[in-house]
Structure formats: structure tokens, C-alpha cells
Design an enzyme around this catalytic site. Structure first.
Site, mmCIF file in Angstrom:
data_model
loop_
_atom_site.group_PDB
_atom_site.id
_atom_site.type_symbol
_atom_site.label_atom_id
_atom_site.label_comp_id
_atom_site.label_asym_id
_atom_site.label_seq_id
_atom_site.Cartn_x
_atom_site.Cartn_y
_atom_site.Cartn_z
ATOM 1 N N HIS A 268 0.831 -1.208 0.000
ATOM 2 C CA HIS A 268 0.000 0.000 0.000
ATOM 3 C C HIS A 268 0.872 1.268 0.000
ATOM 4 O O HIS A 268 0.733 2.135 -0.871
ATOM 5 C CB HIS A 268 -0.911 -0.014 1.235
ATOM 6 C CG HIS A 268 -1.806 1.183 1.364
ATOM 7 N ND1 HIS A 268 -3.134 1.155 1.020
ATOM 8 C CD2 HIS A 268 -1.559 2.447 1.790
ATOM 9 C CE1 HIS A 268 -3.670 2.344 1.226
ATOM 10 N NE2 HIS A 268 -2.734 3.158 1.715
ATOM 11 N N GLU A 269 1.796 1.339 0.954
ATOM 12 C CA GLU A 269 2.640 2.539 1.049
ATOM 13 C C GLU A 269 3.563 2.654 -0.168
ATOM 14 O O GLU A 269 3.866 3.752 -0.627
ATOM 15 C CB GLU A 269 3.455 2.543 2.347
ATOM 16 C CG GLU A 269 2.628 2.584 3.634
ATOM 17 C CD GLU A 269 1.618 3.727 3.714
ATOM 18 O OE1 GLU A 269 1.837 4.771 3.071
ATOM 19 O OE2 GLU A 269 0.597 3.552 4.422
ATOM 20 N N HIS A 272 1.723 4.460 -2.818
ATOM 21 C CA HIS A 272 1.823 5.917 -2.614
ATOM 22 C C HIS A 272 3.216 6.392 -3.041
ATOM 23 O O HIS A 272 3.375 7.427 -3.690
ATOM 24 C CB HIS A 272 1.654 6.258 -1.128
ATOM 25 C CG HIS A 272 0.232 6.244 -0.631
ATOM 26 N ND1 HIS A 272 -0.759 7.017 -1.184
ATOM 27 C CD2 HIS A 272 -0.350 5.571 0.391
ATOM 28 C CE1 HIS A 272 -1.896 6.812 -0.512
ATOM 29 N NE2 HIS A 272 -1.666 5.936 0.440
ATOM 30 N N GLU A 298 -4.834 7.849 -2.925
ATOM 31 C CA GLU A 298 -5.268 6.571 -2.372
ATOM 32 C C GLU A 298 -5.564 5.563 -3.492
ATOM 33 O O GLU A 298 -5.428 4.361 -3.290
ATOM 34 C CB GLU A 298 -6.495 6.802 -1.482
ATOM 35 C CG GLU A 298 -6.816 5.692 -0.511
ATOM 36 C CD GLU A 298 -5.752 5.431 0.557
ATOM 37 O OE1 GLU A 298 -4.786 6.212 0.676
ATOM 38 O OE2 GLU A 298 -5.877 4.415 1.268
HETATM 39 ZN ZN ZN Z 1 -3.074 5.238 1.884
#
Ligand code: ZN
Length: 505
Positions: A268-269, A272, A298
Site C-alpha cells: 500500500h505505502e 503511494h 489513495e
Molecule cells: Zn493510503
């Protein structure tokens, strides 16, 4: 050099200094959240406040307003292609956001939210909403005032939402999210009633943190997070931050007896982070090199975490590698593992929710926030309203407010209007992913071979390269040819979970 170009360069110089100050601030914040000794936090707070003050002063310098007005009078700021126009338009937005609130209001907002957070913490520890209630009332009052200062055309919530999702309108978001709700509630019911359920206990076994880190780094590097221009560290509440044009930091938390948290957290990170690494490459210090839509940001983390990382073909490549890292997976089949990482189950706590029910948690918060801002719900009635809605969505009632309306820090920090961006991220990710599949050919086949290059390059060219040129809605429409809709997310969820839980939909 024409006068316009000269004053534009002056503006760029001012913002270059702002960026320097902000990036030093972020560096100190990153350090605070990863390495700071316990007793060092008071002085760190002083350092951060000092730098923020300097940056605020620079960003509200009336000279900025004068230069912008001059450039706007000369016709700049409207074109979408020229980076100079995009920067002027977005700097105007930033300047307005920074200067529309009276300084006394900003100080009061800061004071109240700092105190509210400590009362919220206390209320949570004692499971007593009454302790937080007067502070929630104060915050609601401040948010209404804030909406008035910023101004809005539709309803007050628009003014709050716009800060996190530029250009988004409450009624349009409500329509999209309601479409999602109508699919998710019956889908969840069908999943709950299915006789085919995963054995998620295989994920709560012995997973040594050192090995978790090694595996997570391998995955993050392979999907495209550039470790020569970034790094991964440990923290309590994971985040991603950018400290310089070639310095993107991601963080995670390792749980020795649970694999999912760090593994999918890192993917997830990294999602980003990849966005940040691409967008900051050029145009550093100007809006063309930034992202201000939280929904878009997101969408990138969710795309890598869920549409790629929880995809069956992804694990056709990775599962045997995971088995070499973790003894606990030696006797677990790939199919069982795949089902376990995609378990859907109602849970009271948002941050522990799965890919599907997560959106219902967001909807609940969005609907309550909107009622609050429209004067249809008072702080007093929040716990009851929360529990009733939770029951409507999930078929169960939270046993207490800690597992209900006291669970999130957001309201105590003054973040109202922020939650919908999480679901927007999911919605955008599914719409972009469907388009990538159409344009790039069979993505599953690429994932089976551990190949993410085409997808990454497509995202870089179609999403990351634009910086703040478009709103999320404009960008999605430009890339996919269709306005933002929840249809792609709902059909993806129906297909995936219909198959896993053997539903006849
Ligand atoms: Zn996030």
C-alpha cells in the site's frame, strides 16, 4: 524576458523557499514518527511549530496575491496544457485556502483540536463518549464557521470536502457512494451466508519480523518502488512522506504473529511511494510536481495493494518465494492462502476491515458527517446514530463506543470531509485498472511472470505525470473515457468474491 515571465520566476523563487521549509519540516516529522527518543518530543514540537510558522508567513505574503493577480489579468492560469498556467491556477487555490481563514480562527482551531485529541484519547480509554462530547460540539461549530469562511454553493460539507478532494461536490459523491452501498450490503449478506469460508488462522502464525521485512522489501522493489530514491522504516501508524525530489520514505509495522499487516501495508505505502517518486521527478516545488487529491493518491496505493497484491495471478509468481521465507506457509496451499488473504467479514473497526466492507465503514462516516454539517444530527445523538447505521449496514451493533464512534482520531483532529477520499481511492483504482487491462492486454499474464513494468509505466504516463493539472474526476474521465462511477469497483468485487465464496449472483 517579458515582465510576466520575470514575475512568474519571482513567484517560483518564493515557492522554492516554501518547499525547502516544508521539506525540512517533513524530515523532522518523519524522524519524530520513526526514531525520536521518548523525552525529545517537547523540543521537537517547538522546532516544528517554528518552521511551520515561517512557511505559513511565506505562503500568505501579500506579494504572492499581487503577482498572481497581475498574471491572471494578463490571461494566465486558464490553460490546462502549459505547466505555467497549471501552476498559476493552483498557486491561486493554495493562496486562497491559506488566506481566507482569519488568523484568530486558525489559532482557535489549532488550540481546540490539540485539546480535543487528548480528551478523545481519554474518552476512548474510559469508553465514555460524554467525555468527548463537548469537544465534538466545539469542533462541529468550528467546522461550520470554516465552511462559511471558505464559502460554498451547494451545502457546507462541500467546503470541507474540497480541501481534500479538489473540485468534488457532496451530492455527486453521495450518488456514487450510494450506488456502491446498494451492491455491497446484499453482497456482504451473501458472503456471510456462504458455506465456503476461508481458514484465516493460517495467517496468524509465526512470521518473524526480520523475514517479513526482507520479503516486503523484495515485493516493493519488484513492483517498482525505487530504493535508491527512498527507504522503508518502522513506525506505529504507517505513512508515506516525501522529503526531497529523490527521497520518498515509506513506513510499516511488523506483527510477529500476523503476516497481512506489514505485507499489504508495505505494498500500500509503496503504491503511494511510486506515485510520489514519479510526480516529484520533474517540477519539484511547483503544483505540476505535486498531488493534492487524496482520492487520487489513495487510488494508487489501493491499486497496488488490492487489485495487484490480492490478485490470484500475483500469488502465482510470489507464493513459492513466500514459502521460502516463512516456515509457517510450508504446508499451506496457494489456494488456501489466496482465500485467506481475501477473507470478507464484518468488523467493528475500520482499519481492520477487508477490501469489501471497508467501503461501508466509510459510507457510514460520510452520511453522519453530512447530517452533522446540515444540522440534522447533534453531537449528543452521534453514538445512537452510529450504532443504528452500523446495524443497517453490517447486521450487528457495536458493543460499545470504543468499537463505534470513538474509534477514529479524525474528528478530534478536525478532519471532517476527509473520510470519503478513502472510498474514492477504491473507486478510482478499479476504474483505472479496468482501463489499463483494456489498453495493455492481459495484466494477469504479466503478474504471473512478475512483470509490472507496463502497468507502472502506463500509470506514470497517464496519472502521475499530470501533477495537479486535473481534478480526480477530470483525470479519470480523460484516462478512461467515462465519468467517475462505482460500477467498475462493484463489478470487480462481485466477480472476485462471487468466485471465492461460490455465490450465485
Ligand atoms: Zn493510503
Amino acid at each position: 524576458m517579458s515582465d510576466n515571465i520575470r514575475i512568474y520566476s519571482e513567484l517560483k523563487e518564493i515557492y522554492k523557499e516554501v518547499q525547502l521549509l516544508n521539506s525540512i519540516n517533513y524530515t523532522l516529522e518523519w524522524d519524530e514518527r520513526t526514531h525520536l527518543p521518548e523525552n525529545a518530543s517537547v523540543y521537537r514540537a517547538e522546532q516544528l511549530a517554528y518552521l511551520s510558522g515561517l512557511a505559513h508567513k511565506k505562503q500568505t505574503d501579500p506579494k504572492i496575491g499581487d503577482i498572481l493577480s497581475e498574471l491572471e489579468a494578463a490571461g494566465y492560469g486558464e490553460d490546462n496544457l502549459d505547466p505555467m498556467d497549471v501552476n498559476i491556477r493552483q498557486w491561486r487555490r493554495d493562496y486562497n485556502l491559506k488566506t481566507k481563514l482569519p488568523i484568530l480562527f486558525v489559532e482557535e482551531h489549532t488550540r481546540v483540536t490539540i485539546l480535543a485529541q487528548s480528551y478523545w484519547k481519554n474518552a476512548r480509554e474510559q469508553s465514555d463518549f460524554e467525555l468527548f462530547k463537548p469537544w465534538l460540539e466545539k469542533i462541529i461549530g468550528l467546522k461550520k464557521q470554516e465552511a462559511d469562511y471558505y464559502g460554498y454553493q451547494g451545502e457546507p460539507y462541500d467546503a470541507l470536502l474540497d480541501q481534500y478532494e479538489p473540485g468534488a461536490k457532496t451530492d455527486q459523491i453521495a450518488e456514487i457512494l450510494t450506488g456502491l452501498k446498494e451492491t455491497l450490503i446484499p453482497l456482504l449478506e451473501a458472503v456471510k451466508n456462504s458455506s465456503n469460508q476461508p481458514d484465516s488462522s493460517i495467517l496468524t502464525n509465526d512470521f518473524p519480523p526480520v523475514k517479513q521485512e526482507k520479503f516486503a522489501v523484495e515485493v516493493a522493489a519488484k513492483i517498482g518502488f525505487d530504493f535508491a530514491n527512498g527507504r522503508l522504516d518502522e513506525t506505529i501508524h504507517p505513512f508515506c512522506t516525501t522529503l526531497g525530489p529523490k527521497d520518498v520514505r515509506i513506513t510499516t509495522r511488523y506483527m510477529p504473529n500476523f503476516l497481512n499487516s506489514a505485507l499489504f501495508g508495505v505494498i500500500h505505502e509503496a503504491g503511494h511511494g511510486i506515485y510520489e517518486q514519479n510526480v516529484r521527478k520533474n517540477h519539484w516545488g511547483t503544483p505540476m510536481g505535486e498531488v493534492d487529491s487524496l482520492g487520487l493518491h489513495e487510488s494508487q496505493s489501493r491499486l497496488w495493494e488490492n487489485l495487484v497484491g490480492r490478485n490470484k495471478s500475483f500469488w502465482e509468481y510470489w507464493y513459492s518465494i513466500a514459502q521460502t521465507h516463512f516456515d509457517a506457509l510450508k504446508d499451506v496451499s496457494r489456494d488456501d492462502f489466496y482465500f485467506a488473504i481475501n477473507e470478507v467479514k464484518p468488523s467493528f473497526i475500520r482499519v481492520e476491515a477487508d477490501e469489501m466492507t471497508y467501503n461501508l465503514h466509510i459510507l457510514l462516516r460520510f452520511e453522519l458527517e453530512r447530517e452533522i454539517m446540515n444540522d440534522n444530527l447533534r453531537a449528543d445523538d452521534v453514538p445512537d446514530a452510529w450504532n443504528a447505521k452500523f446495524n443497517d449496514f453490517f447486521g450487528v451493533r457495536p458493543p460499545d463506543d470504543v468499537q463505534g464512534c470513538l474509534q477514529d482520531i479524525h474528528w478530534s483532529a478536525g478532519l471532517i470531509g476527509y473520510f470519503p477520499t478513502y472510498s474514492l481511492g477504491n473507486i478510482i483504482s478499479a476504474q483505472l485498472f479496468a482501463q489499463a487491462n483494456r489498453v495493455l492486454g492481459d495484466l494477469n499474464e504479466m503478474f504471473e511472470n512478475g512483470n509490472y513494468q507496463s502497468l507502472r509505466e502506463w500509470l506514470a504516463a497517464n496519472v502521475h505525470s499530470h501533477g495537479r493539472r486535473y481534478t480526480s474526476g477530470e483525470l479519470v474521465e480523460k484516462v478512461t473515457g467515462e465519468p467517475l462511477t462505482s460500477e467498475f469497483l462493484t463489478s470487480y468485487l462481485k466477480q472476485k468474491f462471487g468466485e471465492l465464496y461460490q455465490l450465485s449472483l
